[in-house]
Design a protein around this motif. Structure first.
Motif, short mmCIF file in Angstrom:
data_model
loop_
_atom_site.label_atom_id
_atom_site.label_comp_id
_atom_site.label_asym_id
_atom_site.label_seq_id
_atom_site.Cartn_x
_atom_site.Cartn_y
_atom_site.Cartn_z
N MET A 111 65.58 17.99 46.24
CA MET A 111 65.88 17.34 44.95
C MET A 111 67.31 17.59 44.52
O MET A 111 67.87 18.66 44.77
CB MET A 111 64.96 17.88 43.85
N ALA A 114 65.26 11.47 38.84
CA ALA A 114 64.67 12.53 38.02
C ALA A 114 63.38 12.05 37.37
O ALA A 114 62.40 12.78 37.30
CB ALA A 114 65.66 13.00 36.95
N GLU A 133 67.14 16.18 39.01
CA GLU A 133 65.70 16.10 39.32
C GLU A 133 65.03 17.44 39.06
O GLU A 133 63.94 17.50 38.47
CB GLU A 133 65.49 15.71 40.79
#
Length: 193
Positions: A121, A110, A125
């Protein structure tokens, strides 16, 4: 069992190393990341830690960021060589692990991907990527009100809208575009359309 991190200690550390404006932004990202984590039923503490540390390398000089990368074999693209301020995310993930003892790969990812995003992601994140853009202190980004609403309704669509607006801004301001931002936009556009 997951390690618990002291939010109080991390806040104090960030207050020492960041100028007041950056620290205020950091607290805003922590707050917003926590709110998004609550909204989507995710780990609030992890969101807070990632939010607090996302800019832990932002106040370092360009030379210091380049030096840390070189010393620790952190890859540097040509774009990052020309614009070393972009390295704050990679160096931040390194410092989060080495200086602040963060071992959780979701938190480290992240921090590392909060500026450009990346295709596929993880949820944390996306939370930090979006929180960085919509935190309460942010005033001038285009479509901010719309994106703030969208973030609490559909996180992937918020990610896509942020990437589209950021890339549009960089194209009109002659800013260099990180290819990862373009790849990430294409990924989320394809995923959502």
């Amino acid at each position: 069992m997951k390690k618990a991190y002291s939010l109080k200690k991390l806040r104090k550390s960030m207050e020492k190393i960041q100028d007041p404006k950056r620290y205020e932004h950091t607290l805003g990202v922590e707050y917003t990341a926590a709110a998004l984590a609550m909204r989507y039923g995710r780990n609030v503490s992890d969101a807070q830690v990632a939010g607090l540390l996302h800019d832990c390398a932002k106040c370092l000089s360009d030379q210091k960021r380049l030096s840390i990368c070189k010393k620790n074999q952190i890859s540097i693209s040509d774009l990052e060589k020309r614009n070393p301020f972009l390295l704050h995310a990679k160096v931040g993930a390194y410092l989060a692990k080495e200086k602040y003892g963060i071992q959780d790969p979701d938190i480290l990812n992240a921090i590392q991907n909060h500026t450009t995003g990346r295709p596929g992601m993880g949820f944390l994140e996306k939370i930090v990527f979006v929180a960085d853009y919509i935190e309460p202190g942010r005033k001038s980004a285009p479509n901010l009100t719309e994106i703030r609403k969208l973030a609490f309704a559909d996180l992937d669509r918020a990610v896509l809208k942020i990437l589209e607006d950021t890339l549009k801004y960089l194209q009109t301001s002659d800013g260099e575009i990180d290819p990862m931002s373009e790849k990430t936009r294409c990924y989320y556009r394809e995923k959502l359309l």
